[in-house]
Design a protein around this motif. Sequence first.
Motif, PDB file in Angstrom:
ATOM      1  N   TYR A  96      49.668  35.729  43.193  1.00  0.00           N
ATOM      2  CA  TYR A  96      49.102  35.234  41.937  1.00  0.00           C
ATOM      3  C   TYR A  96      50.104  34.349  41.197  1.00  0.00           C
ATOM      4  CZ  TYR A  96      45.605  38.754  42.966  1.00  0.00           C
ATOM      5  OH  TYR A  96      44.637  39.483  43.575  1.00  0.00           O
ATOM      6  N   LEU A 309      47.397  39.220  33.782  1.00  0.00           N
ATOM      7  CA  LEU A 309      46.891  38.857  35.106  1.00  0.00           C
ATOM      8  C   LEU A 309      47.739  39.499  36.204  1.00  0.00           C
ATOM      9  CD1 LEU A 309      45.998  35.089  34.575  1.00  0.00           C
ATOM     10  CD2 LEU A 309      44.638  37.134  34.104  1.00  0.00           C
ATOM     11  N   LEU A 313      37.635  42.624  37.173  1.00  0.00           N
ATOM     12  CA  LEU A 313      36.344  42.623  36.480  1.00  0.00           C
ATOM     13  C   LEU A 313      35.962  44.035  36.083  1.00  0.00           C
ATOM     14  CD1 LEU A 313      34.262  40.204  38.693  1.00  0.00           C
ATOM     15  CD2 LEU A 313      35.431  39.710  36.565  1.00  0.00           C
ATOM     16  N   ARG A 318      42.932  43.266  28.651  1.00  0.00           N
ATOM     17  CA  ARG A 318      43.386  42.685  27.393  1.00  0.00           C
ATOM     18  C   ARG A 318      44.348  43.634  26.682  1.00  0.00           C
ATOM     19  NH1 ARG A 318      41.947  38.266  24.336  1.00  0.00           N
ATOM     20  NH2 ARG A 318      40.263  37.537  25.660  1.00  0.00           N
TER      21      ARG A 318
ATOM     22  N   VAL B  23      31.775  38.253  43.800  1.00  0.00           N
ATOM     23  CA  VAL B  23      32.062  39.484  43.072  1.00  0.00           C
ATOM     24  C   VAL B  23      31.985  40.687  44.017  1.00  0.00           C
ATOM     25  CG1 VAL B  23      31.275  41.027  41.233  1.00  0.00           C
ATOM     26  CG2 VAL B  23      31.324  38.565  40.849  1.00  0.00           C
ATOM     27  N   ALA B  36      43.764  34.705  40.335  1.00  0.00           N
ATOM     28  CA  ALA B  36      44.441  35.667  39.464  1.00  0.00           C
ATOM     29  C   ALA B  36      43.569  36.073  38.290  1.00  0.00           C
ATOM     30  CB  ALA B  36      45.754  35.077  38.959  1.00  0.00           C
ATOM     31  N   ASP B  37      42.615  35.222  37.945  1.00  0.00           N
ATOM     32  CA  ASP B  37      41.808  35.495  36.752  1.00  0.00           C
ATOM     33  C   ASP B  37      40.325  35.402  37.092  1.00  0.00           C
ATOM     34  OD1 ASP B  37      40.959  35.955  34.221  1.00  0.00           O
ATOM     35  OD2 ASP B  37      42.190  34.399  33.283  1.00  0.00           O
ATOM     36  N   PRO B  38      39.813  36.407  37.811  1.00  0.00           N
ATOM     37  CA  PRO B  38      38.408  36.335  38.248  1.00  0.00           C
ATOM     38  C   PRO B  38      37.431  36.195  37.080  1.00  0.00           C
ATOM     39  CG  PRO B  38      39.368  38.508  38.736  1.00  0.00           C
ATOM     40  CD  PRO B  38      40.479  37.618  38.301  1.00  0.00           C
ATOM     41  N   ALA B  39      37.718  36.843  35.960  1.00  0.00           N
ATOM     42  CA  ALA B  39      36.802  36.770  34.818  1.00  0.00           C
ATOM     43  C   ALA B  39      36.638  35.321  34.368  1.00  0.00           C
ATOM     44  CB  ALA B  39      37.330  37.628  33.674  1.00  0.00           C
ATOM     45  N   LYS B  40      37.755  34.645  34.221  1.00  0.00           N
ATOM     46  CA  LYS B  40      37.698  33.270  33.755  1.00  0.00           C
ATOM     47  C   LYS B  40      37.025  32.373  34.806  1.00  0.00           C
ATOM     48  CE  LYS B  40      40.461  29.795  31.478  1.00  0.00           C
ATOM     49  NZ  LYS B  40      41.495  28.919  32.056  1.00  0.00           N
ATOM     50  N   ILE B  42      34.687  33.160  36.852  1.00  0.00           N
ATOM     51  CA  ILE B  42      33.233  33.362  36.808  1.00  0.00           C
ATOM     52  C   ILE B  42      32.628  32.670  35.593  1.00  0.00           C
ATOM     53  CG2 ILE B  42      31.459  35.124  36.433  1.00  0.00           C
ATOM     54  CD1 ILE B  42      33.157  36.957  38.244  1.00  0.00           C
ATOM     55  N   LEU B  97      33.366  39.840  30.042  1.00  0.00           N
ATOM     56  CA  LEU B  97      34.546  39.850  30.911  1.00  0.00           C
ATOM     57  C   LEU B  97      35.789  39.292  30.234  1.00  0.00           C
ATOM     58  CD1 LEU B  97      32.865  38.562  34.188  1.00  0.00           C
ATOM     59  CD2 LEU B  97      33.260  40.926  33.498  1.00  0.00           C
ATOM     60  N   LEU B  98      35.616  38.262  29.402  1.00  0.00           N
ATOM     61  CA  LEU B  98      36.804  37.668  28.787  1.00  0.00           C
ATOM     62  C   LEU B  98      37.161  38.370  27.485  1.00  0.00           C
ATOM     63  CD1 LEU B  98      36.628  33.814  29.370  1.00  0.00           C
ATOM     64  CD2 LEU B  98      38.132  35.486  30.407  1.00  0.00           C
ATOM     65  N   LEU B  99      36.173  38.561  26.627  1.00  0.00           N
ATOM     66  CA  LEU B  99      36.474  39.233  25.361  1.00  0.00           C
ATOM     67  C   LEU B  99      36.380  40.746  25.490  1.00  0.00           C
ATOM     68  CD1 LEU B  99      34.835  36.960  22.673  1.00  0.00           C
ATOM     69  CD2 LEU B  99      37.223  37.183  23.281  1.00  0.00           C
ATOM     70  N   GLU B 100      35.870  41.214  26.621  1.00  0.00           N
ATOM     71  CA  GLU B 100      35.727  42.646  26.856  1.00  0.00           C
ATOM     72  C   GLU B 100      34.994  43.317  25.701  1.00  0.00           C
ATOM     73  OE1 GLU B 100      39.705  43.863  27.840  1.00  0.00           O
ATOM     74  OE2 GLU B 100      39.695  42.763  29.709  1.00  0.00           O
ATOM     75  N   LEU B 101      33.983  42.629  25.204  1.00  0.00           N
ATOM     76  CA  LEU B 101      33.096  43.128  24.142  1.00  0.00           C
ATOM     77  C   LEU B 101      33.831  43.549  22.873  1.00  0.00           C
ATOM     78  CD1 LEU B 101      30.337  45.104  26.059  1.00  0.00           C
ATOM     79  CD2 LEU B 101      30.139  42.890  24.946  1.00  0.00           C
ATOM     80  N   ARG B 102      34.967  42.904  22.599  1.00  0.00           N
ATOM     81  CA  ARG B 102      35.610  43.148  21.309  1.00  0.00           C
ATOM     82  C   ARG B 102      34.844  42.341  20.271  1.00  0.00           C
ATOM     83  NH1 ARG B 102      42.046  43.111  21.492  1.00  0.00           N
ATOM     84  NH2 ARG B 102      42.399  44.745  23.037  1.00  0.00           N
ATOM     85  N   GLU B 105      36.486  40.148  17.724  1.00  0.00           N
ATOM     86  CA  GLU B 105      37.023  38.885  18.211  1.00  0.00           C
ATOM     87  C   GLU B 105      35.926  37.886  18.534  1.00  0.00           C
ATOM     88  OE1 GLU B 105      40.289  39.094  21.224  1.00  0.00           O
ATOM     89  OE2 GLU B 105      40.812  40.847  20.027  1.00  0.00           O
TER      90      GLU B 105
END
Lengths: 344, 209
Positions: A96, A309, A313, A318, B23, B36-40, B42, B97-102, B105
């Motif tokens: 990565y 990172l 998923l 965070r 996925v 490295a950043d699957p969420a982003k 997608i 996925l990115l904000l993780e439901l915050r 935010e």
Amino acid sequence: MAGMQPRSSEITDERTFMRRRGFIKAAGAIAAGAVASRALAADSAVATNTSAERRILVHEGEVLHSQATPPWLVPKLREAVPGNFSTNESATPYEYVSQYNNFYEFGTDKGDPVENARDFNSEPWTLEVTGEADRTGKFNLEDILKPHALEERIYRLRCVEAWSMVVPWIGFPLADLIRRFEPNSNAKFVRFETLFDPQQMPGQRSRFTAIDYPYVEGLRIDEAVNELAFVAIGLYGRSLPPQNGAPLRLVVPWKYGFKSIKSIARISFLRERPKTTWELSNSREYGFYANVNPEVDHPRWSQGSERRLPGSLFSRSRTETLMFNGYAPQVAHLYTGMNLKRNF
Amino acid sequence: MGWLKPLTLVLGCLPISYCIWQVSRLYSGDAGILGADPAKAIVEFNGQWTLYFLLLTLSITPLRTIFGIPALVGIRRMLGLFTFFYASVHLLCYALLLLELRFGEILADLEKRPYISIGFAAYLLLIPLAVTSSNAMVRLLRKRWKRLHRLIYVISLLALVHLAWLTRSDYTEVVIYTLIVALLLLFRTLNRSWFERKLLMPFRRENPS
């Protein structure tokens, strides 16, 4: 959040350092909660062989670039030892670190640099030193590195885009490099410049880029000689992959990643503060200092938290962002009395 | 041209199928498949396809005029609905996925981050278009339907601003998409006057279909 290892001044030899690590492990075992268990797991990942001596992290697998490690660098890398700065967070795997890069000279997508830098040639490399110093001129990289013993430092890397990694760099303190050029008392700032080579760096040929190449970064001289400021020539026990800034780059872990300039071709000692690339590109969004600061948002996004990172998923990645990326004990004194909201 | 609709349906489902396949690979242990950043990855993938379907939807009218294929209009609704579908996945993945439901935010993003608020506004405007896409709604709204669906031009502009504002340095992509949208919109204004009178009227007289 896991903290720093002790300062170098607190450590006399590697055995003391080892004992300290043992202490941290024990503390982790006693403490409860998710953070502690994560730190403990990370600790065993970092110290691969805790019963004997601590070893540096080495990537044993394939590399994706074509240039072999120059022969003169091989023995130096072999002698690299664990340095005094580490973390008990797990290091981001080599795959990565070397395949998710912001290095716009090789393209703006994170996956572009590993593709476009595959055949980058950085041998031989000339470093030009100019400005307020007694030893200026053009130097061969091999000659520059000769007197420096290499160490590993495992630092957090916090990108201004609100993601972060943990990287085991190989290199030596920037202060040691700067000292060799004997900057004079007029040298208040250090300016760094990336190689300008549009033939090798396709991003420098882009027509619609807001960036004026060559890429320029800068530090105040007291920032540059701070014990954390580091010159990396490798990672994971290997020479730097080109997409990570071969053959030498800066690592300033308390600042956003873009301050850690890659593939340095020129260093200048200046009286005045240099204008940096991102400042010139968009001064409202990027400042000269660019210290990691959860309280000062980027105009287009929050800096309060970050995503560690590699992300997953299926679990949360965070975490809260720490002041100076968690390196406040080492660097906060550099900014006493400064308005960090204004000097962002 | 009875095959046109089923073909569009199949092709339109390909990107999301690919996404789901990636996925599932990630879930079954292929850790590197999305980087490295699957969420982003997608979120960006679905955002990209939202834009592609938007451009395709906008290009139907010019294409059918230029090439004289009236049947093309039959797939326009489907393309529009795919635009809405990929926009929904894009937005959902961003929040999930990115904000993780915050939610704190998310709200702060909507309020303070211009590229997010613009993107969200574009999404909100897509909703009435999707809701009124059925034949019954077309009949019910009559002339107002046409006026309502001109919102797609506003949405296109918002989508371009959304893309431009999240770009950090290289505007090549933004420039290309802006040119395409400009061309597609320009065609419509030209079409009404010069283009239609000088070039297409004679052609239409011979082919009254």
